[in-house]
Design a protein around this motif. Structure first.
Motif, PDB file in Angstrom:
ATOM      1  N   ARG B  22       0.839  -1.434  -0.026  1.00 48.06           N
ATOM      2  CA  ARG B  22       0.103   0.119  -0.023  1.00 48.06           C
ATOM      3  C   ARG B  22       1.027   1.438   0.064  1.00 48.06           C
ATOM      4  NH1 ARG B  22      -5.448  -0.107   2.933  1.00 48.06           N
ATOM      5  NH2 ARG B  22      -5.957  -2.472   3.065  1.00 48.06           N
ATOM      6  N   TRP B  23       2.249   1.140  -0.483  1.00 45.60           N
ATOM      7  CA  TRP B  23       2.772   2.514  -0.348  1.00 45.60           C
ATOM      8  C   TRP B  23       2.349   3.012  -1.732  1.00 45.60           C
ATOM      9  CZ3 TRP B  23       7.239  -1.544   0.349  1.00 45.60           C
ATOM     10  CH2 TRP B  23       7.330  -1.664   1.663  1.00 45.60           C
ATOM     11  N   CYS B  24       2.737   4.296  -1.737  1.00 41.93           N
ATOM     12  CA  CYS B  24       2.255   5.325  -2.957  1.00 41.93           C
ATOM     13  C   CYS B  24       2.927   4.732  -4.076  1.00 41.93           C
ATOM     14  CB  CYS B  24       2.777   6.859  -2.897  1.00 41.93           C
ATOM     15  SG  CYS B  24       1.854   7.337  -1.236  1.00 41.93           S
ATOM     16  N   PRO B  25       2.349   4.745  -5.374  1.00 44.96           N
ATOM     17  CA  PRO B  25       2.910   4.334  -6.583  1.00 44.96           C
ATOM     18  C   PRO B  25       4.397   5.209  -6.820  1.00 44.96           C
ATOM     19  CG  PRO B  25       0.730   4.822  -7.021  1.00 44.96           C
ATOM     20  CD  PRO B  25       1.088   5.306  -5.503  1.00 44.96           C
ATOM     21  N   GLY B  26       5.441   4.450  -6.934  1.00 50.75           N
ATOM     22  CA  GLY B  26       6.871   5.397  -7.358  1.00 50.75           C
ATOM     23  C   GLY B  26       7.562   5.414  -5.963  1.00 50.75           C
ATOM     24  N   CYS B  27       7.068   5.202  -4.728  1.00 52.49           N
ATOM     25  CA  CYS B  27       7.730   5.236  -3.393  1.00 52.49           C
ATOM     26  C   CYS B  27       9.089   4.361  -3.657  1.00 52.49           C
ATOM     27  CB  CYS B  27       6.856   4.746  -2.387  1.00 52.49           C
ATOM     28  SG  CYS B  27       7.770   4.954  -0.767  1.00 52.49           S
ATOM     29  N   GLY B  28      10.113   4.929  -2.992  1.00 53.98           N
ATOM     30  CA  GLY B  28      11.465   4.223  -2.965  1.00 53.98           C
ATOM     31  C   GLY B  28      11.226   2.752  -2.180  1.00 53.98           C
ATOM     32  N   ASP B  29      10.327   2.778  -1.562  1.00 52.79           N
ATOM     33  CA  ASP B  29      10.188   1.443  -0.674  1.00 52.79           C
ATOM     34  C   ASP B  29      10.013   0.367  -1.436  1.00 52.79           C
ATOM     35  OD1 ASP B  29      10.191   3.309   1.509  1.00 52.79           O
ATOM     36  OD2 ASP B  29       7.994   2.873   2.341  1.00 52.79           O
ATOM     37  N   TYR B  30       9.280   0.567  -2.587  1.00 58.46           N
ATOM     38  CA  TYR B  30       9.125  -0.680  -3.344  1.00 58.46           C
ATOM     39  C   TYR B  30      10.338  -1.235  -3.813  1.00 58.46           C
ATOM     40  CZ  TYR B  30       4.128   0.334  -3.905  1.00 58.46           C
ATOM     41  OH  TYR B  30       2.812   0.524  -3.814  1.00 58.46           O
ATOM     42  N   GLY B  57       5.369   4.185  10.519  1.00 57.35           N
ATOM     43  CA  GLY B  57       5.614   4.917   9.554  1.00 57.35           C
ATOM     44  C   GLY B  57       5.471   4.284   8.233  1.00 57.35           C
ATOM     45  N   CYS B  58       5.643   4.770   7.176  1.00 55.56           N
ATOM     46  CA  CYS B  58       5.479   4.127   6.036  1.00 55.56           C
ATOM     47  C   CYS B  58       6.560   3.073   5.730  1.00 55.56           C
ATOM     48  CB  CYS B  58       5.830   5.233   4.776  1.00 55.56           C
ATOM     49  SG  CYS B  58       4.753   6.606   4.505  1.00 55.56           S
ATOM     50  N   SER B  59       7.852   3.397   6.229  1.00 58.33           N
ATOM     51  CA  SER B  59       8.599   2.208   5.965  1.00 58.33           C
ATOM     52  C   SER B  59       8.307   1.131   7.083  1.00 58.33           C
ATOM     53  CB  SER B  59      10.131   2.444   6.654  1.00 58.33           C
ATOM     54  OG  SER B  59      10.041   3.164   7.875  1.00 58.33           O
ATOM     55  N   ASN B 127      15.744   6.421   4.920  1.00 61.78           N
ATOM     56  CA  ASN B 127      15.791   7.792   5.267  1.00 61.78           C
ATOM     57  C   ASN B 127      15.263   8.671   4.096  1.00 61.78           C
ATOM     58  OD1 ASN B 127      16.664  10.344   6.089  1.00 61.78           O
ATOM     59  ND2 ASN B 127      18.638  10.195   5.951  1.00 61.78           N
ATOM     60  N   ASN B 128      14.055   9.320   4.388  1.00 62.85           N
ATOM     61  CA  ASN B 128      13.439  10.164   3.086  1.00 62.85           C
ATOM     62  C   ASN B 128      13.376  11.381   3.671  1.00 62.85           C
ATOM     63  OD1 ASN B 128      11.453  10.015   4.963  1.00 62.85           O
ATOM     64  ND2 ASN B 128      10.129   8.776   3.766  1.00 62.85           N
ATOM     65  N   ARG B 129      14.164  12.015   4.789  1.00 65.26           N
ATOM     66  CA  ARG B 129      14.027  13.127   5.355  1.00 65.26           C
ATOM     67  C   ARG B 129      12.889  14.078   5.582  1.00 65.26           C
ATOM     68  NH1 ARG B 129      19.631  15.087   2.100  1.00 65.26           N
ATOM     69  NH2 ARG B 129      20.870  13.745   3.123  1.00 65.26           N
ATOM     70  N   TYR B 131       8.428  13.318   7.230  1.00 67.85           N
ATOM     71  CA  TYR B 131       7.591  12.203   7.811  1.00 67.85           C
ATOM     72  C   TYR B 131       6.326  12.085   6.603  1.00 67.85           C
ATOM     73  CZ  TYR B 131       8.988  12.617  12.472  1.00 67.85           C
ATOM     74  OH  TYR B 131       9.802  12.822  13.950  1.00 67.85           O
ATOM     75  N   GLY B 132       6.151  10.989   6.280  1.00 71.48           N
ATOM     76  CA  GLY B 132       5.453  10.550   5.183  1.00 71.48           C
ATOM     77  C   GLY B 132       3.957  10.157   5.515  1.00 71.48           C
ATOM     78  N   LEU B 133       3.949   9.088   6.575  1.00 72.48           N
ATOM     79  CA  LEU B 133       2.690   8.665   7.024  1.00 72.48           C
ATOM     80  C   LEU B 133       1.707   9.847   7.711  1.00 72.48           C
ATOM     81  CD1 LEU B 133       1.132   6.012   7.084  1.00 72.48           C
ATOM     82  CD2 LEU B 133       2.022   5.512   9.321  1.00 72.48           C
ATOM     83  N   TYR B 204      19.129   5.879   1.601  1.00 75.85           N
ATOM     84  CA  TYR B 204      18.251   7.171   1.023  1.00 75.85           C
ATOM     85  C   TYR B 204      16.997   6.571   0.261  1.00 75.85           C
ATOM     86  CZ  TYR B 204      22.552   9.467   2.514  1.00 75.85           C
ATOM     87  OH  TYR B 204      23.722  10.038   2.962  1.00 75.85           O
ATOM     88  N   GLN B 205      16.017   7.006   0.756  1.00 76.23           N
ATOM     89  CA  GLN B 205      14.545   6.421   0.301  1.00 76.23           C
ATOM     90  C   GLN B 205      13.773   7.642  -0.359  1.00 76.23           C
ATOM     91  OE1 GLN B 205      11.754   6.199   2.931  1.00 76.23           O
ATOM     92  NE2 GLN B 205      10.657   6.215   0.965  1.00 76.23           N
ATOM     93  N   ASN B 206      13.384   7.650  -1.554  1.00 77.75           N
ATOM     94  CA  ASN B 206      12.694   8.879  -2.133  1.00 77.75           C
ATOM     95  C   ASN B 206      11.124   8.689  -1.787  1.00 77.75           C
ATOM     96  OD1 ASN B 206      12.519  11.316  -3.567  1.00 77.75           O
ATOM     97  ND2 ASN B 206      11.807  10.129  -5.499  1.00 77.75           N
ATOM     98  N   CYS B 207      10.804   9.913  -1.334  1.00 75.51           N
ATOM     99  CA  CYS B 207       9.359   9.866  -0.973  1.00 75.51           C
ATOM    100  C   CYS B 207       8.576  10.907  -1.834  1.00 75.51           C
ATOM    101  CB  CYS B 207       9.228  10.616   0.393  1.00 75.51           C
ATOM    102  SG  CYS B 207       7.202  11.123   0.922  1.00 75.51           S
ATOM    103  N   VAL B 208       7.959  10.186  -3.121  1.00 76.51           N
ATOM    104  CA  VAL B 208       7.747  10.822  -4.033  1.00 76.51           C
ATOM    105  C   VAL B 208       6.673  11.868  -3.913  1.00 76.51           C
ATOM    106  CG1 VAL B 208       8.140   9.184  -5.907  1.00 76.51           C
ATOM    107  CG2 VAL B 208       6.222   8.934  -4.627  1.00 76.51           C
ATOM    108  N   VAL B 209       5.788  11.722  -2.777  1.00 77.67           N
ATOM    109  CA  VAL B 209       4.719  12.477  -2.291  1.00 77.67           C
ATOM    110  C   VAL B 209       5.064  13.879  -1.644  1.00 77.67           C
ATOM    111  CG1 VAL B 209       2.588  12.628  -1.309  1.00 77.67           C
ATOM    112  CG2 VAL B 209       3.105  10.833  -2.435  1.00 77.67           C
ATOM    113  N   PHE B 210       5.959  13.746  -0.705  1.00 78.24           N
ATOM    114  CA  PHE B 210       6.216  14.653   0.259  1.00 78.24           C
ATOM    115  C   PHE B 210       7.678  15.311   0.211  1.00 78.24           C
ATOM    116  CE2 PHE B 210       2.594  12.546   2.393  1.00 78.24           C
ATOM    117  CZ  PHE B 210       1.771  13.563   2.238  1.00 78.24           C
ATOM    118  N   ASN B 211       8.577  14.641  -0.543  1.00 76.96           N
ATOM    119  CA  ASN B 211       9.920  15.136  -0.591  1.00 76.96           C
ATOM    120  C   ASN B 211      10.643  14.393  -1.859  1.00 76.96           C
ATOM    121  OD1 ASN B 211      12.154  16.638   0.380  1.00 76.96           O
ATOM    122  ND2 ASN B 211      12.811  15.081   1.804  1.00 76.96           N
TER     123      ASN B 211
HETATM  124  S1  SF4 Z   1       4.161   9.236   1.634  1.00 78.22           S
HETATM  125 FE1  SF4 Z   1       6.219   8.906   0.833  1.00 78.22          FE
HETATM  126  S2  SF4 Z   1       7.173   7.509   2.056  1.00 78.22           S
HETATM  127 FE2  SF4 Z   1       5.249   7.086   2.469  1.00 78.22          FE
HETATM  128  S3  SF4 Z   1       4.660   5.754   0.953  1.00 78.22           S
HETATM  129 FE3  SF4 Z   1       4.102   7.556  -0.013  1.00 78.22          FE
HETATM  130  S4  SF4 Z   1       6.091   7.938  -1.264  1.00 78.22           S
HETATM  131 FE4  SF4 Z   1       6.341   6.431   0.135  1.00 78.22          FE
END
Ligand code: SF4
Lengths: 623, 339
Positions: B22-30, B57-59, B127-129, B131-133, B204-211
């Motif tokens: 359930r992470w956002c599409p494109g999130c580095g977590d994938y 948290g997201c991770s 580390n996406n620098r 808060y995503g969730l 280093y993990q890219n948060c596509v939505v917030f950073n």
């Molecule tokens: S908010 Fe950012 S870190 Fe969280 S799942 Fe979405 S893209 Fe990934």
């Protein structure tokens, strides 16, 4: 309970040893005077003489308070008798005051007519000033009404140990043994066990050992030589049940209970803790019991301490943690996780005075509502309470037994009074202790982590390392039928009600509420919980001796209550609930049973006195 | 870690759970998840002995997506819970997933103590620098002055650097990776798995939505060669598209400086050789300011010392060798008397 001794009323002309039913003795002195050792040795000799007894130490809050100050006074009280003893006693019959500060802080507690033994050698102008005396109280009417035995204990000690040639500083430190020797003479105790103790304690310093033995004998000899034989008493042995006894404190009993739980269940314990007064001694005791299947972990904070225990429970060990006051508050969130994931966990709460830092070294029962209700969400857990130091052992076993059977956290409430108090304890036969059955799930057929036992509603304990049972759990609400994450509204309601029903259903295994004393119906029921046991028991006994229709019951299972408790309450015209808080059990009883239970509270950091409860019973019966 | 050898070789698929990710599409977590699932079979640990523990948290949703034992716990506390798991059963291979907020803000204390204790758990910090969730507040690794929902006029806090924090906590294994760099991730995960102690990995993990693009300056394919330095034990610390830049010590300031090989008489011999057992060097590598310096990735520090669990097990074994448990005797210990 003993008729309190009245040494002051003894005919001072007779040299015959006077027989008493019992006595309360308090040793008080500077922290450096060794009062705890004196008290403990007096206790050991008293136990050997066959008396029933209870003790309570009173330490200063400061680690090394400046010598001679009132806040540096350390005390130790013992109540011993030829009959059953339930509390360390109300007011002492004998007070030993080793310096002015000890007299200042303890003098007011001594019974009128009681024996006051003071070390005049410490009543120097400097010490008097530190204690806040403008004039020497021994020379004023401040000591009127007491039997004053003023002895220069310092000087007598120095001369008793002179032949050893030890330094005067070391010689001065033998004062407590000189005093103990005198007390042994007064109560006709054997010196032997203390001499042995001194010799093994100071095995590496033979000169110090010799000096202390000489001091002890010197105190005894002083009693023989001085014209004070009218102060000699005998307290005959108490008729106690056959068996082997030892002295036990509440924290000690809790630690033994934890080790016993590991042995009885065959499942090792991981005990997570963070240093805090007054719970730390449980950690200290357990850290020496590794061979018994107890691994102690001193963590970085209270939160980590409960978390490490939860992690261990998840992985199939008995996770147990202990704390006190603010430490328990810090563990709250993690307890919620253990409730949500339905993992066994025992949280020992050695209650102390609050809120916040409060009174760390004092006792209180003010965490009951927090224990029952104090978490976010509907978060039920089981709450038990121990009634006496020795009872801590049995209630710890109960806490573990229920935690593993119902896959739930159980909080065991003890308190500072139980933790530090001590009583003789009949060593149980291991074969007679309850079994603690643990079943780990191994069968993959039809498994999911929240598949419930239809009777207990508890989920399977399926631990990592078991083939075929891979699964995920967590704090997010779980689906009733699979254990997977679920945000479904109906599911949440179902799970909330199931968690509540699981705890409520524990009554099937909780013993019925029994009476401690008196009939199971009548005019007045005094209902207590926790460490007030002794004071209530004795106050009710005395009231009944005076012909009052009063009974005593003591609740050990506080959430859920025993299934017959509500009905029991209705059989009494009135119910009185003494508590060391502002009325917490009484709230639970009123909420649960709609009974007009009456509250009687004390919140001074000190236990109830028997007299206080007896007086309250009298008032209630007359009103 | 267990020595039991698997009879049937596990595959990546075996480590994929049946839960929807359930992470956002494109999130580095994938990308991290896929790489972890790929590496797991390589570890040779029995499937049922792998445990993933996370905080919040997201991770921290990570364990739900791994077909292993998993425990999604509470905010910041995963290292303490993982420690309990490891002590309870040292046979288990215990992995922690945390984020910059979970691990360095609310859980900083537990992270610090896990690292110094050197308990045998593996910690992946995404580390996406940010808060995503909770939807975009600045985190303890956000750059000073960063404008976010909770800091419209700029974050007033100075950030912490996870890798150098770990070194400061006496960690025994500190590595850095980038979410999309499969090879690098792979290498580091395998090294971490073999390390007998706490292994800390900052990813280093890219948060596509917030950073979005927070690490583009060195993580993007076009920038990587010029701005990343892959530290490899025993090899010179060289980087750059032409592989002609390197690090050397400025002996006057005892600091690092970038030198170009072939310029001003600089040869490869002048370039520092990476020694992963040197914590001072590791610390300097972790803290190089960007973009004046490259970002160091790879195993920055690794030095074995007895792990916490090993020490505890030894103490328990020693106690058991000395005392045969006899509960009856224990209950009757101390001064007793018989009536
Ligand atoms: S908010 Fe950012 S870190 Fe969280 S799942 Fe979405 S893209 Fe990934």
């Amino acid at each position: 309970m003993a008729q309190q001794a009245q040494p002051g009323t003894v005919d001072s002309s007779g040299s015959k040893v006077k027989t008493l039913r019992g006595a309360v003795v308090r040793f008080a002195g500077d922290s450096g005077d060794g009062m705890q050792v004196t008290g403990t040795q007096f206790t050991a000799a008293t136990a050997l003489a066959g008396n029933d007894l209870a003790t309570f130490p009173d330490y200063p809050a400061e680690i090394r308070a400046p010598a001679g100050t009132t806040y540096g006074v350390s005390g130790f009280q013992i109540n011993f008798a030829a009959t059953d003893v339930f509390t360390p006693g109300d007011s002492p019959d004998v007070l030993v005051a080793m310096n002015p500060a000890a007299l200042k802080t303890n003098g007011k507690d001594l019974k009128r007519g009681g024996l006051l033994i003071v070390n005049t050698g410490a009543f120097t102008p400097q010490n008097l000033k530190k204690a806040g005396y403008e004039t020497n109280p021994l020379e004023t009417d401040a000591v009127d009404g007491y039997n004053l035995l003023a002895i220069d204990i310092t000087k007598n000690t120095l001369s008793a140990v002179k032949e050893t040639g030890i330094s005067s500083k070391e010689a001065n430190r033998c004062k407590n043994f000189w005093t103990l020797g005198l007390m042994f003479w007064i109560y006709g105790r054997e010196l032997e066990s203390t001499i042995k103790w001194i010799e093994s304690k100071f095995a590496k310093e033979p000169m110090v050992a010799q000096a202390n033995v000489l001091a002890l004998k010197g105190g005894w000899a002083y009693g023989e030589a001085a014209e004070i034989s009218h102060y000699r008493y005998e307290v005959p042995a108490a008729p106690v049940a056959k068996g082997t006894y030892r002295n036990i404190g509440g924290n000690q009993a809790t630690a033994l209970g934890i080790a016993a739980a590991a042995q009885l269940s065959g499942v090792p314990v991981v005990f997570g803790a963070y240093p805090i007064t007054p719970a730390s001694d449980i950690l200290h005791d357990l850290s020496r019991l590794k061979a018994y299947g107890v691994t102690t972990v001193q963590m970085e904070d209270e939160i980590a301490a409960v978390c490490v225990s939860i992690g261990a429970s998840y992985a199939g060990k008995l996770g147990i943690t202990a704390s006190s006051g603010p430490g328990i508050a810090l563990k709250t969130e993690a307890m919620g996780l253990a409730i949500a994931t339905e993992l066994p966990l025992v949280i020992i709460n050695v209650q102390r005075g609050g809120p916040s830092t409060g009174l760390p070294t004092k006792t209180e029962q003010a965490d009951l509502l927090q224990a029952v209700y104090g978490r976010n969400g509907e978060a039920p857990l089981a709450v038990f309470a121990a009634a006496s130091p020795g009872d801590c052992f049995y209630m710890t076993l109960e806490a573990v037994r229920f935690a593993v059977k119902y896959m739930t956290p159980v909080m065991l409430l003890t308190d500072g009074y139980l933790a530090n108090g001590a009583e003789p304890w009949r060593v149980p036969n291991v074969a007679d202790l309850p079994e603690i059955d643990v079943t780990f799930r191994t069968d993959p057929a039809g498994f999911h982590p929240f598949l419930r036992d239809p009777a207990t509603l508890s989920r399977p304990w399926a631990v990592p390392g078991t083939p075929g049972l891979l699964h995920r759990i967590g704090g997010i609400e779980r689906d009733y039928n699979s254990g997977n994450i679920s945000y479904d509204p109906d599911n949440h309601e179902k799970m909330s009600k199931t968690r509540a029903a699981k705890i409520a259903g524990m009554t099937r295994d909780i013993p019925d509420q029994k009476m401690e004393l008196g009939n199971d119906s009548g005019k007045l029921l005094v209902l207590g919980w926790g460490s007030t046991y002794g004071a209530i028991r004795e106050a009710v006994a005395r009231s009944r001796e005076r012909g009052l229709d009063v009974s005593h019951a003591h609740v050990r299972y506080l959430n859920p209550f025993p299934k017959n408790l509500g009905e029991l309450l209705t059989r009494f015209e009135r119910v009185l609930v003494p508590e060391m808080n502002l009325g917490q059990l009484v709230k639970l009883l009123r909420t649960e049973y709609l009974v007009p239970a009456e509250s009687f509270t004390k919140i001074k950091g000190l236990p109830f006195k028997i007299d206080e409860i007896e007086e309250k019973i009298r008032q209630v019966m007359e009103s | 870690m267990s020595n039991i050898v698997e009879t049937t070789k596990l595959t990546k698929k075996d480590f994929e759970s049946d839960q929807d990710v359930r992470w956002c599409p494109g999130c580095g977590d994938y990308s991290i998840l896929a790489n972890v699932q790929k590496v797991m079979p390589e570890l040779g640990v029995p499937h049922e002995n792998v445990v993933w523990v996370s905080g919040i948290g997201c991770s921290s949703r990570f364990p739900y997506y791994m077909n292993t034992y998993g425990f999604h716990t509470i905010h910041g506390r995963a290292p303490a819970i993982a420690m309990g798991v490891k002590i309870a059963n040292p046979e288990l291979s215990v992995w922690v997933v945390t984020g910059d907020g979970d691990g360095l803000s609310i859980g900083g204390n537990h992270l610090m103590h896990a690292l110094r204790r050197n308990i045998d758990i593996k910690i992946l910090m995404f580390n996406n620098r940010i808060y995503g969730l909770t939807k975009g507040q600045y985190s303890p690794t956000s750059e000073f002055g960063k404008q976010t929902k909770s800091a419209p006029t700029g974050a007033p806090d100075y950030p912490v650097d996870p890798a150098s924090f770990a070194i400061g906590c006496s960690a025994t294994f500190v590595a850095r990776a980038v979410d999309t760099d499969a090879k690098l991730l792979n290498d580091i995960l395998l090294r971490a798995a073999k390390h007998a102690g706490t292994a800390f990995m900052e990813i280093y993990q890219n948060c596509v939505v917030f950073n979005d693009g927070a690490f583009d300056g060195f993580a993007d394919k076009t920038q990587k060669d010029e701005h990343q330095l892959r530290a490899i034990h025993g090899q010179p610390l060289i980087f750059g598209a032409q592989k002609n830049k390197g690090l050397r010590i400025d002996s006057r300031t005892l600091g690092l400086e970038v030198a170009t090989i072939g310029e001003g008489g600089v040869t490869e011999k002048d370039i520092l050789v990476h020694d992963e057992t040197n914590s001072t060097l590791a610390y300097m590598l972790a803290r190089m300011p960007f973009p004046q310096f490259p970002v160091a990735v790879g195993v920055l520090y690794a030095k074995e010392r007895p792990s916490y669990d090993e020490t505890v097990l030894e103490q328990v074994a020693a106690a058991k060798a000395k005392t045969k448990p006899d509960l009856q005797k224990l209950l009757a210990s101390g001064n007793t008397w018989t009536v």
